[in-house]
Design an enzyme around this catalytic site. Structure first.
Site, PDB file in Angstrom:
ATOM      1  CG  ASP A 192      -8.729  -3.122  -4.462  1.00 54.54           C
ATOM      2  OD1 ASP A 192      -8.052  -2.652  -3.535  1.00 54.54           O
ATOM      3  OD2 ASP A 192      -9.690  -3.892  -4.275  1.00 54.54           O
ATOM      4  NE  ARG A 227      -4.105  -1.882   0.277  1.00 51.86           N
ATOM      5  CZ  ARG A 227      -5.278  -1.590   0.833  1.00 51.86           C
ATOM      6  NH1 ARG A 227      -5.513  -0.405   1.292  1.00 51.86           N
ATOM      7  NH2 ARG A 227      -6.209  -2.509   0.893  1.00 51.86           N
ATOM      8  NE  ARG A 279      -7.517   5.392   2.169  1.00 50.60           N
ATOM      9  CZ  ARG A 279      -8.304   4.538   2.795  1.00 50.60           C
ATOM     10  NH1 ARG A 279      -9.551   4.856   3.046  1.00 50.60           N
ATOM     11  NH2 ARG A 279      -7.851   3.366   3.186  1.00 50.60           N
ATOM     12  NE  ARG A 309      -9.691   7.473  -3.902  1.00 49.07           N
ATOM     13  CZ  ARG A 309     -10.930   7.844  -3.730  1.00 49.07           C
ATOM     14  NH1 ARG A 309     -11.489   8.671  -4.589  1.00 49.07           N
ATOM     15  NH2 ARG A 309     -11.630   7.408  -2.714  1.00 49.07           N
ATOM     16  CE1 TYR A 339     -13.143  -7.441   1.118  1.00 61.40           C
ATOM     17  CE2 TYR A 339     -11.337  -8.935   0.666  1.00 61.40           C
ATOM     18  CZ  TYR A 339     -11.833  -7.815   1.307  1.00 61.40           C
ATOM     19  OH  TYR A 339     -11.017  -7.078   2.134  1.00 61.40           O
TER      20      TYR A 339
HETATM   21  O1  CP3 Z   1       0.007  -1.392  -2.535  1.00 64.41           O
HETATM   22  C1  CP3 Z   1      -0.263  -0.489  -3.373  1.00 64.41           C
HETATM   23  O2  CP3 Z   1       0.140   0.674  -3.271  1.00 64.41           O
HETATM   24  C2  CP3 Z   1      -0.998  -0.908  -4.620  1.00 64.41           C
HETATM   25  C3  CP3 Z   1      -2.402  -0.791  -4.561  1.00 64.41           C
HETATM   26  C4  CP3 Z   1      -3.279  -1.701  -3.729  1.00 64.41           C
HETATM   27  C5  CP3 Z   1      -4.576  -1.294  -3.305  1.00 64.41           C
HETATM   28  N1  CP3 Z   1      -5.193  -2.349  -2.751  1.00 64.41           N
HETATM   29  C6  CP3 Z   1      -5.128   0.056  -3.486  1.00 64.41           C
HETATM   30  C7  CP3 Z   1      -6.262   0.474  -2.648  1.00 64.41           C
HETATM   31  C8  CP3 Z   1      -3.126  -3.027  -3.320  1.00 64.41           C
HETATM   32  C9  CP3 Z   1      -1.917  -3.949  -3.458  1.00 64.41           C
HETATM   33  C10 CP3 Z   1      -4.359  -3.435  -2.715  1.00 64.41           C
HETATM   34  C11 CP3 Z   1      -4.608  -4.791  -2.223  1.00 64.41           C
HETATM   35  C12 CP3 Z   1      -5.840  -5.064  -1.489  1.00 64.41           C
HETATM   36  N2  CP3 Z   1      -7.095  -4.552  -1.665  1.00 64.41           N
HETATM   37  C13 CP3 Z   1      -5.937  -6.029  -0.453  1.00 64.41           C
HETATM   38  C14 CP3 Z   1      -4.809  -6.900  -0.002  1.00 64.41           C
HETATM   39  C15 CP3 Z   1      -3.884  -6.170   0.877  1.00 64.41           C
HETATM   40  C16 CP3 Z   1      -4.410  -6.025   2.263  1.00 64.41           C
HETATM   41  O3  CP3 Z   1      -4.544  -4.864   2.694  1.00 64.41           O
HETATM   42  O4  CP3 Z   1      -4.653  -7.050   2.883  1.00 64.41           O
HETATM   43  C17 CP3 Z   1      -7.254  -6.036   0.003  1.00 64.41           C
HETATM   44  C18 CP3 Z   1      -7.818  -6.898   1.113  1.00 64.41           C
HETATM   45  C19 CP3 Z   1      -7.991  -5.107  -0.783  1.00 64.41           C
HETATM   46  C20 CP3 Z   1      -9.434  -4.804  -0.723  1.00 64.41           C
HETATM   47  C21 CP3 Z   1      -9.673  -3.405  -0.382  1.00 64.41           C
HETATM   48  N3  CP3 Z   1      -9.486  -2.354  -1.252  1.00 64.41           N
HETATM   49  C22 CP3 Z   1     -10.145  -2.888   0.836  1.00 64.41           C
HETATM   50  C23 CP3 Z   1     -10.467  -3.715   2.060  1.00 64.41           C
HETATM   51  C24 CP3 Z   1     -10.240  -1.507   0.695  1.00 64.41           C
HETATM   52  C25 CP3 Z   1     -10.820  -0.530   1.678  1.00 64.41           C
HETATM   53  C26 CP3 Z   1      -9.981  -0.375   2.867  1.00 64.41           C
HETATM   54  C27 CP3 Z   1      -8.894   0.597   2.581  1.00 64.41           C
HETATM   55  O5  CP3 Z   1      -7.743   0.305   2.886  1.00 64.41           O
HETATM   56  O6  CP3 Z   1      -9.233   1.673   2.078  1.00 64.41           O
HETATM   57  C28 CP3 Z   1      -9.778  -1.181  -0.612  1.00 64.41           C
HETATM   58  C29 CP3 Z   1      -9.644   0.161  -1.207  1.00 64.41           C
HETATM   59  C30 CP3 Z   1      -8.268   0.562  -1.648  1.00 64.41           C
HETATM   60  N4  CP3 Z   1      -7.413  -0.213  -2.374  1.00 64.41           N
HETATM   61  C31 CP3 Z   1      -7.647   1.818  -1.418  1.00 64.41           C
HETATM   62  C32 CP3 Z   1      -6.401   1.773  -2.054  1.00 64.41           C
HETATM   63  C33 CP3 Z   1      -5.380   2.876  -2.148  1.00 64.41           C
HETATM   64  C34 CP3 Z   1      -8.258   3.008  -0.708  1.00 64.41           C
HETATM   65  C35 CP3 Z   1      -9.306   3.581  -1.581  1.00 64.41           C
HETATM   66  C36 CP3 Z   1      -9.367   5.078  -1.576  1.00 64.41           C
HETATM   67  O7  CP3 Z   1      -8.541   5.724  -2.219  1.00 64.41           O
HETATM   68  O8  CP3 Z   1     -10.287   5.589  -0.918  1.00 64.41           O
END
Ligand code: CP3
Length: 357
Positions: A73, A24, A28, A37, A148
């Site tokens: 994602d 990540r 944010r 965003r 999911y």
């Molecule tokens: O790592 C990176 O920088 C690359 C991008 C990336 C995102 N999601 C962007 C994202 C990666 C590798 C993921 C993986 C992901 N997504 C996982 C596995 C990693 C982990 O955390 O266990 C999971 C479970 C998800 C599913 C997901 N996507 C959730 C649960 C959420 C909401 C919670 C949160 O952290 O916001 C997302 C949204 C998401 N994916 C965001 C980002 C940057 C935030 C969205 C926003 O900009 O509002």
């Protein structure tokens, strides 16, 4: 061309210092990301290859990390299955049409999910062209994706997931086969587009008993990993996996990702010397003062000392609110302290001729 330290470590070859990237790393906590965003919704951003590539590259360059991860994602690959994916500001991801019964599994469309997300391959192509460091492609592992699909979002107890798994094992295996096949093509598509390594996120697999992992997950992971383009390092990551490490290793991957709940050295002993290890600082340590971060970094590096193939990372993703200057300081500390640590341990130094770099 000399090998990038990140790829050397994936292959358990010597590197001049311990490479680091952060799960990540584009997110944010970073003002540049929040600015993007403010004009694009999250799904819109994922589907805009120019913007997604830009976010990927900006994060990697700002932090000075040794690898970038493509901005996307894990849930994108589920959209073509008709699950009704939405990212809500307040509740995180929501899947409006969860798959809960054997009949729901039967009704899943036969769509070629990996072909429907070609925007990700385009992002990979664009990011690869702009980057100086290796690019990591990624996907969710079938269990985490299934959770999911079945729950319709995040979950605490995985009630629906385990109900289907225990109550209708045939439907469970059908769903897992479908997801594993889609993920294999999806990752191979990212590799074809230029990804230098791939990571499988089995973020929630730690909720399973070892017997259940072996029965309901392991065969699907083995088949999936076996179907990936040879020669490209595979990182296999999960959280809460202290009870599953030997099984994750059996499932496959060139690198095993550890979270912070296990001691890195002890975890490495359990997965064995034949595999590289990624991890495993508690992401919350980044909220601590710099001297405390430094102390924790030293401890992680100490656990890995003398072994080939350590990739420094957090044990899970960077959290919103993490101070960016602490993240940058972390990257610098790892580079500086691991180069010194290697000299101290007599493993050789930069430019000594024994390095693969
Ligand atoms: O790592 C990176 O920088 C690359 C991008 C990336 C995102 N999601 C962007 C994202 C990666 C590798 C993921 C993986 C992901 N997504 C996982 C596995 C990693 C982990 O955390 O266990 C999971 C479970 C998800 C599913 C997901 N996507 C959730 C649960 C959420 C909401 C919670 C949160 O952290 O916001 C997302 C949204 C998401 N994916 C965001 C980002 C940057 C935030 C969205 C926003 O900009 O509002």
């Amino acid at each position: 061309m000399t090998a990038a330290p990140f790829l050397s470590a994936c292959r358990r070859q010597p590197a001049p210092y311990t490479p680091i990237w952060l799960m990540r790393q584009a997110g944010r906590y970073m003002p540049e990301y929040r600015a993007v965003r403010s004009r694009l919704g999250f799904l819109q951003l994922c589907k805009d290859p120019d913007a997604a590539a830009d976010v990927t590259v900006t994060a990697a360059e700002r932090l000075g990390v040794d690898a970038a991860i493509i901005f996307a994602d894990i849930l994108l690959i589920l959209e073509p299955f008709g699950v009704g994916l939405e990212y809500s500001q307040s509740d995180g991801p929501v899947l409006h049409n969860p798959v809960r019964t054997p009949a729901d599994v039967e009704r899943l469309p036969a769509a070629d999910a990996a072909a429907a997300v070609s925007f990700v391959y385009e992002s990979v192509r664009k990011a690869r062209a702009a980057l100086k460091v290796p690019l990591i492609g990624f996907a969710g592992a079938p269990f985490t994706l299934a959770s999911y699909v079945i729950e319709g979002g995040g979950s605490r107890n995985y009630v629906h997931t385990k109900s289907l798994m225990y109550g209708a094992p045939e439907a469970w295996h059908t769903l897992m086969r479908r997801l594993a096949a889609a993920v294999a093509s999806y990752l191979n598509g990212q590799i074809a587009a230029g990804a230098d390594a791939v990571q499988l996120f089995d973020s929630w697999v730690g909720c399973l008993a070892p017997d259940d992992y072996e029965r309901y997950v392991l065969p699907h992971m083995q088949r999936l990993i076996g179907a990936l383009t040879p020669g490209v390092p595979v990182i296999h990551f999960g959280t809460g996996t202290a009870g599953l490490l030997e099984l994750l290793r059996r499932a496959g991957g060139d690198v095993i990702g550890l979270d912070w709940r296990v001691d890195l050295g002890a975890g490495w002993d359990r997965v064995g010397a034949g595999v590289a290890v990624q991890g495993n600082l508690d992401p919350l340590v980044l909220f601590a003062p710099l001297h405390e971060i430094r102390d924790r970094v030293a401890r992680v590096l100490e656990r890995a000392r003398g072994r080939l193939g350590h990739i420094f990372n957090l044990g899970h993703g960077i959290l919103p609110g993490t101070p960016v200057d602490h993240v940058i300081a972390l990257v610098d500390m790892v580079h500086e302290m691991s180069a010194r640590a290697e000299r101290d341990s007599g493993l050789g130094t930069r430019g000594s001729g024994v390095r693969a770099e």
